[in-house]
Structure formats: structure tokens, C-alpha cells
Design an enzyme around this catalytic site. Structure first.
Site, mmCIF file in Angstrom:
data_model
loop_
_atom_site.group_PDB
_atom_site.id
_atom_site.type_symbol
_atom_site.label_atom_id
_atom_site.label_comp_id
_atom_site.label_asym_id
_atom_site.label_seq_id
_atom_site.Cartn_x
_atom_site.Cartn_y
_atom_site.Cartn_z
ATOM 1 N N TYR A 75 0.854 -1.201 0.000
ATOM 2 C CA TYR A 75 0.000 0.000 0.000
ATOM 3 C C TYR A 75 0.885 1.244 0.000
ATOM 4 O O TYR A 75 1.070 1.889 1.035
ATOM 5 C CB TYR A 75 -0.903 0.016 1.236
ATOM 6 C CG TYR A 75 -1.561 -1.309 1.558
ATOM 7 C CD1 TYR A 75 -2.600 -1.804 0.768
ATOM 8 C CD2 TYR A 75 -1.142 -2.070 2.650
ATOM 9 C CE1 TYR A 75 -3.198 -3.018 1.060
ATOM 10 C CE2 TYR A 75 -1.738 -3.279 2.954
ATOM 11 C CZ TYR A 75 -2.758 -3.759 2.157
ATOM 12 O OH TYR A 75 -3.347 -4.958 2.447
ATOM 13 N N ARG A 133 -5.393 -13.490 0.365
ATOM 14 C CA ARG A 133 -6.033 -12.276 -0.150
ATOM 15 C C ARG A 133 -7.434 -12.601 -0.706
ATOM 16 O O ARG A 133 -7.773 -13.755 -0.913
ATOM 17 C CB ARG A 133 -5.166 -11.681 -1.278
ATOM 18 C CG ARG A 133 -3.822 -11.160 -0.820
ATOM 19 C CD ARG A 133 -3.916 -9.832 -0.096
ATOM 20 N NE ARG A 133 -4.622 -8.826 -0.872
ATOM 21 C CZ ARG A 133 -4.895 -7.589 -0.403
ATOM 22 N NH1 ARG A 133 -4.501 -7.243 0.805
ATOM 23 N NH2 ARG A 133 -5.546 -6.726 -1.144
ATOM 24 N N TYR A 157 -7.294 -12.692 4.799
ATOM 25 C CA TYR A 157 -7.565 -11.293 5.027
ATOM 26 C C TYR A 157 -8.954 -11.005 5.626
ATOM 27 O O TYR A 157 -9.971 -11.244 4.970
ATOM 28 C CB TYR A 157 -7.453 -10.739 3.610
ATOM 29 C CG TYR A 157 -7.182 -9.317 3.455
ATOM 30 C CD1 TYR A 157 -5.993 -8.765 3.879
ATOM 31 C CD2 TYR A 157 -8.133 -8.529 2.841
ATOM 32 C CE1 TYR A 157 -5.760 -7.429 3.685
ATOM 33 C CE2 TYR A 157 -7.907 -7.201 2.647
ATOM 34 C CZ TYR A 157 -6.717 -6.654 3.079
ATOM 35 O OH TYR A 157 -6.510 -5.343 2.892
ATOM 36 N N TRP A 158 -8.983 -10.518 6.846
ATOM 37 C CA TRP A 158 -10.183 -10.086 7.560
ATOM 38 C C TRP A 158 -11.207 -11.201 7.783
ATOM 39 O O TRP A 158 -12.346 -10.930 8.148
ATOM 40 C CB TRP A 158 -10.877 -8.900 6.849
ATOM 41 C CG TRP A 158 -10.097 -7.626 6.871
ATOM 42 C CD1 TRP A 158 -9.534 -6.981 5.803
ATOM 43 C CD2 TRP A 158 -9.761 -6.811 8.010
ATOM 44 N NE1 TRP A 158 -8.882 -5.827 6.204
ATOM 45 C CE2 TRP A 158 -9.012 -5.706 7.550
ATOM 46 C CE3 TRP A 158 -10.025 -6.912 9.394
ATOM 47 C CZ2 TRP A 158 -8.523 -4.708 8.400
ATOM 48 C CZ3 TRP A 158 -9.537 -5.920 10.233
ATOM 49 C CH2 TRP A 158 -8.798 -4.842 9.733
ATOM 50 N N ASP A 188 -5.881 4.597 7.966
ATOM 51 C CA ASP A 188 -4.504 4.308 8.379
ATOM 52 C C ASP A 188 -3.856 5.574 8.928
ATOM 53 O O ASP A 188 -3.198 5.563 9.975
ATOM 54 C CB ASP A 188 -3.672 3.801 7.195
ATOM 55 C CG ASP A 188 -4.169 2.475 6.644
ATOM 56 O OD1 ASP A 188 -5.317 2.446 6.147
ATOM 57 O OD2 ASP A 188 -3.432 1.486 6.703
ATOM 58 N N GLN A 210 -13.602 5.935 4.291
ATOM 59 C CA GLN A 210 -13.334 4.867 5.274
ATOM 60 C C GLN A 210 -13.883 5.307 6.631
ATOM 61 O O GLN A 210 -14.260 6.485 6.794
ATOM 62 C CB GLN A 210 -11.828 4.600 5.366
ATOM 63 C CG GLN A 210 -11.335 3.569 4.353
ATOM 64 C CD GLN A 210 -9.872 3.199 4.539
ATOM 65 O OE1 GLN A 210 -9.062 4.025 4.933
ATOM 66 N NE2 GLN A 210 -9.519 1.967 4.211
ATOM 67 N N GLY A 227 -13.240 -0.824 5.715
ATOM 68 C CA GLY A 227 -11.885 -1.102 6.184
ATOM 69 C C GLY A 227 -11.660 -2.591 6.401
ATOM 70 O O GLY A 227 -10.529 -3.053 6.428
ATOM 71 N N GLU A 246 1.216 -6.598 9.385
ATOM 72 C CA GLU A 246 -0.106 -6.052 9.071
ATOM 73 C C GLU A 246 -1.191 -6.754 9.895
ATOM 74 O O GLU A 246 -2.105 -6.137 10.412
ATOM 75 C CB GLU A 246 -0.356 -6.248 7.565
ATOM 76 C CG GLU A 246 -1.662 -5.669 7.048
ATOM 77 C CD GLU A 246 -1.827 -5.927 5.551
ATOM 78 O OE1 GLU A 246 -0.943 -6.592 4.943
ATOM 79 O OE2 GLU A 246 -2.833 -5.473 4.982
ATOM 80 N N ASP A 278 -12.330 -5.196 4.397
ATOM 81 C CA ASP A 278 -12.792 -5.406 3.023
ATOM 82 C C ASP A 278 -13.407 -6.770 2.742
ATOM 83 O O ASP A 278 -14.418 -6.882 2.090
ATOM 84 C CB ASP A 278 -11.611 -5.259 2.052
ATOM 85 C CG ASP A 278 -10.794 -4.012 2.308
ATOM 86 O OD1 ASP A 278 -11.224 -3.160 3.092
ATOM 87 O OD2 ASP A 278 -9.721 -3.913 1.706
HETATM 88 C C1 2M8 Z 1 -6.756 -2.784 2.991
HETATM 89 O O1 2M8 Z 1 -7.566 -2.265 1.946
HETATM 90 C C2 2M8 Z 1 -7.051 -1.967 0.637
HETATM 91 C C3 2M8 Z 1 -8.176 -1.311 -0.131
HETATM 92 O O2 2M8 Z 1 -8.522 -0.106 0.489
HETATM 93 C C4 2M8 Z 1 -6.556 -3.191 -0.108
HETATM 94 O O3 2M8 Z 1 -6.856 -4.323 0.279
HETATM 95 O O4 2M8 Z 1 -5.874 -3.016 -1.115
HETATM 96 C C5 2M8 Z 1 -7.623 -2.802 4.270
HETATM 97 O O5 2M8 Z 1 -6.993 -3.560 5.277
HETATM 98 C C6 2M8 Z 1 -7.902 -1.390 4.745
HETATM 99 O O6 2M8 Z 1 -8.559 -1.392 5.984
HETATM 100 C C7 2M8 Z 1 -6.626 -0.585 4.855
HETATM 101 O O7 2M8 Z 1 -6.930 0.765 5.132
HETATM 102 C C8 2M8 Z 1 -5.767 -0.666 3.567
HETATM 103 C C9 2M8 Z 1 -4.386 -0.027 3.735
HETATM 104 O O8 2M8 Z 1 -3.770 -0.520 4.912
HETATM 105 O O9 2M8 Z 1 -5.579 -2.018 3.182
#
Ligand code: 2M8
Length: 445
Positions: free
Chosen positions: A41, A216, A371-372, A48, A120, A179, A415, A181
Site C-alpha cells: 500500500y 487475499r 484477510y479479515w 490508516d 473509510q 476497512g 499487518e 474489506d
Molecule cells: C486494505 O484495503 C485496501 C483497499 O482499500 C486493499 O486491500 O488493497 C484494508 O486492510 C484497509 O482497511 C486498509 O486501510 C488498507 C491499507 O492498509 O488495506
């Protein structure tokens, strides 16, 4: 000072842990903001930045304010704070989906630089208040003066444009707005979004080049994410057309943050000589609406509401615990959430044997690596811990704090973490993990 036993490569004492967190934040600092991760990211993300500002206030207070200021410079004319602010210095392909997909500069009221069109959870007013408490004078008060109108506009956007059902809560229009996702909470409304995994052949996903694809979201998830973005974008990100939008959900976390923001704004208003009264009134209304619309007495927790389908969504995820951050949550609901938090589903305890998971660990669709959908995240634990403190459970809050510090001590600033072993997952140098562990370390309990 000795921390929890090291699992894989984490620092062994709390001084070293603090140093690792500072080094991580420094390494992720990018001219006026902190990237969540250099690899996964590399731009600026909205919530964040809020969590990161809380941590920066302990060690680099001037950067905490720059972090928030740079994010709010990208605020749209309608008050929305975009969930991604793209760094123009990075190449096309540094992140997917990039500016070419969002096309924000074609939309009315968007800033000159490229952003996403989504939002967000609005945790920024809370973050600004906490940053001020850690680093009050003289820069802090001036920063609060500057931020206050932008924070008020952020809330006004959500209240005026996103209350699709008209009953006092904000609708999210994309899972990315939550957040969380890929949470199982969104499986039902996502299944109703028409899309084919094959459309992803036309794109190059960036995330799976930097993280294990098995952790993912799937290609079908991504195809749906893109379809929802396209629907919103093709209406110019205008919220008046939302009645036909393919994803409309009232999320407990988003709305708890929305309410907590009014509580924080009341305190900020008092600090800068503005009127806290209207914020208090709005905070009360939001909590009442949250209880009325999202609390499920049958499960004793909060569930998201699918506004299109007109019903509560059944998955019992950690989202349900987050209304605890509202100081005015009635005792009935607060007590029920503490029962839910302590249950085998989430395992919060004065001595926790495993981290707080993102999903009910007894559910058949619990996935410890994806993821989540099971792993443990520090920002959620940090919010729940604040809620436990607000509702008179210091021993549970202390257990959660120790568990979170132990995770980072054991594995580093990852993360997210395996919900059984605590092994580090996702990006290895993650901004909010570093920031929030600094905040946890600075507290006594
Ligand atoms: C994740 O989200 C992004 C899209 O916004 C992704 O998966 O590419 C999530 O964990 C989100 O909560 C977080 O703000 C972002 C950047 O850490 O990554």
C-alpha cells in the site's frame, strides 16, 4: 522489562519493541504522510493515517499533524475524505486499482490530485483529539483549530449524503469503505453483485504480487469490487443516485466511528472555543440509531444491515463488538457486547491465550489466514480495548493490551497476525501496527 515470549523474530524487550515501531514509522514516512506499507500500500490511506497520527503523536508530534493535514488537503468539496490519496510520484501499477480506474479528476468537487471516490471509517476526529492529548502545546491547539472545520465537513457529508435509509445511520457503498474489506459480513450482499472472475484477466492485481494469494480476496471478489466502483464512478460519485447502487450496507464499526467522532468533536470544540452542544446532540442521536437499527437482541451483538435487502446480516464478526467505543452505549448493549467478547467466538479475557480474531472463531467459514476472515488486527483490538475501558472493564482491557503487545513483540510490526499462533502475516512493516503499539506501550493498562 521483558515482553511476551518471542515467536519469530520479534524484539525481546519493550525498549527494543518501541524502537522497532519508531523505525517502522520512520521508514514508511513519505514527505507529508506515512504509507501503510512500502510494498502493498504505497499511497496514503484515510483511516490508516488516523491511527498512524495517534502513534506519531508519541514520538514525532509535528508529523502527526502533517499526516492529518495532508489527508484533509485531499478532501472533496462535498466533505468526503477519500480513502486513498495517490502519490503522483509513483509509477502507474504501484497499486491496483490506481488513478486510471478511479478517474476522480473527472468528478465534480474532487481535488486536483488523484484520489479514490470512497471513504473509510471516520476515526480522524478521535485520532486528532488523542494526538492533542499526547502532544498538546503549542502546535497541537493550532492544528485542532485548522482541522476542526474539515472534520465537521467530513461528518456533514456522511450525515447528509450517506443516510440512504433516512434513519440516522451512514451507508457504506463498497466493502472497502468498511476497512474490513473481505469480512464474511459482506458475503451475502457481495454475492448479489453481478460479476465474473474472468474480467480480472484484463487487469494485473498488485496485491498478489506482494502477498500470498491464498491470504487475499479471490479474483471473483475483486471482480465484484471493481463492478461496485464502476457503478459509483459512472454516476460521478454522486450520492443522490444511491437507491440503485449494488452495495448499500449500514456497518456497525463505521457508524460507531461516526458517533465517536461527534463525541470527539464536542471535546475539540470545547478546546478551541466552539460550541460543543450540537456535537453532543448528534452523538446521542447516532447511538440511538445504532441501537435501533443494528442491535440484534437475539444474538446480543450488532450486525450490519443490508439496506437493499432490508435485513440484518447474520455473520458474527468482530465488527459487532466495536460500538463499545461509544461512551453513551446503553448498559444493556454494552453488557451484551462484553458477553460476546468473552465468548469462545472472540476469547477476550484478563489472560488471553490467543489473539482477538476478526471473525467468530467457532464459525464454519472462519479462515485463520485469509484477510479479515479470521486473522487478528491491531487497529480493531485497539478500538475494542478503548471500548472496554470506557465501559468499566479494565481487567479485560489489560488482557487485550498484553495480548496485542505480545503479538508485535513476538512477530514484529506485521499487518495482521495468525489468530492461533500469533505468527506475523501480510506486510512485515505496517504503519498502524507500529503506531498503535506505541500508543499501547505508553499506557499503564
Ligand atoms: C486494505 O484495503 C485496501 C483497499 O482499500 C486493499 O486491500 O488493497 C484494508 O486492510 C484497509 O482497511 C486498509 O486501510 C488498507 C491499507 O492498509 O488495506
Amino acid at each position: 522489562m521483558t515482553a511476551a515470549p518471542t515467536r519469530t523474530g520479534g524484539p525481546t524487550d519493550l525498549g527494543a519493541l518501541r524502537q522497532l515501531a519508531v523505525t517502522t514509522l520512520d521508514a514508511n514516512w513519505e514527505h507529508d504522510h506515512t504509507v501503510p506499507s512500502r510494498t502493498l500500500y504505497p499511497h496514503q490511506w484515510s483511516w490508516d493515517s488516523a491511527f498512524i497520527a495517534v502513534g506519531l503523536a508519541h514520538v514525532r508530534p509535528e508529523r502527526a499533524w502533517r499526516e492529518l493535514a495532508s489527508l484533509f488537503r485531499a478532501q472533496w468539496a462535498d466533505g468526503r475524505v477519500p480513502h486513498i490519496v495517490f502519490n503522483p510520484a509513483l509509477s502507474v501499477g504501484a497499486y491496483f486499482p490506481g488513478p486510471e480506474l478511479w478517474r476522480s479528476t473527472d468528478a465534480q468537487g474532487a481535488p486536483a490530485g488523484h484520489t479514490s471516490g470512497l471513504v473509510q471509517p471516520p476515526v480522524h476526529a478521535l485520532a486528532a483529539l488523542l494526538a492533542y492529548r499526547r502532544a498538546p502545546e503549542p502546535v497541537g491547539l493550532a492544528a485542532l483549530h485548522e482541522l476542526y472545520p474539515a472534520l465537521v465537513a467530513q461528518q456533514r457529508y456522511l450525515a447528509d449524503r450517506r443516510d440512504v435509509a433516512g434513519d440516522g445511520l451512514v451507508c457504506i457503498v463498497h466493502p472497502w469503505e468498511s476497512g474490513l474489506d473481505n469480512s464474511p459480513a459482506w458475503d451475502d450482499p457481495m454475492a448479489a453483485v453481478p460479476a465474473e472472475a474472468a474480467v480480472m484477466r484484463a487487469y494485473r492485481r498488485h496485491d498478489t504480487a506482494h502477498a500470498d494469494a491464498a491470504h487475499r480476496p479471490t479474483d471473483l471478489d475483486y471482480a465484484r469490487y471493481l463492478a461496485i466502483v464502476a457503478a459509483y464512478r459512472d454516476h460521478g460519485y454522486a450520492d443522490r443516485a444511491l437507491a440503485d447502487h449494488p452495495f448499500l450496507v449500514e456497518c456497525p464499526l463505521f457508524n460507531a466511528a461516526f458517533g465517536a467522532a461527534e463525541h470527539a468533536l464536542a471535546e475539540i470544540a470545547a478546546l478551541i472555543g466552539a460550541d460543543p452542544g450540537p456535537h453532543r446532540v448528534r452523538a446521542t442521536r447516532i447511538t440511538e440509531a445504532l441501537v435501533r437499527r443494528l442491535y440484534d437482541p437475539a444474538t446480543g451483538t450488532f450486525q450490519p444491515r443490508d439496506v437493499r435487502a432490508g435485513r440484518l446480516l447474520g455473520a458474527r464478526t468482530v465488527l459487532g463488538l466495536t460500538p463499545l467505543i461509544l461512551p453513551d452505549l446503553p448498559t444493556t448493549q454494552a453488557d451484551a457486547l462484553v458477553v460476546e467478547a468473552r465468548s469462545a467466538r472472540f476469547g477476550v479475557a484478563a489472560r488471553m491465550d490467543r489473539p482477538l480474531p476478526s471473525h467468530d472463531r467457532t464459525a464454519p467459514d472462519f479462515e485463520p489466514l485469509r484477510y479479515w476472515r479470521g486473522p487478528s488486527w491491531l487497529n480493531i483490538g485497539w478500538l475494542v480495548r478503548r471500548g472496554l475501558l470506557a465501559h468499566g472493564h479494565p481487567e479485560l482491557a489489560a488482557g487485550l493490551r498484553r495480548s496485542m503487545i505480545g503479538l508485535v513483540a513476538g512477530a514484529g510490526c506485521h499487518e495482521y497476525f495468525h489468530p492461533d499462533s500469533g505468527a506475523g502475516l501480510g506486510s512485515a512493516a505496517f504503519g498502524w501496527t507500529a503506531a498503535l503499539v506505541l500508543d499501547l506501550l505508553a499506557d499503564e493498562v
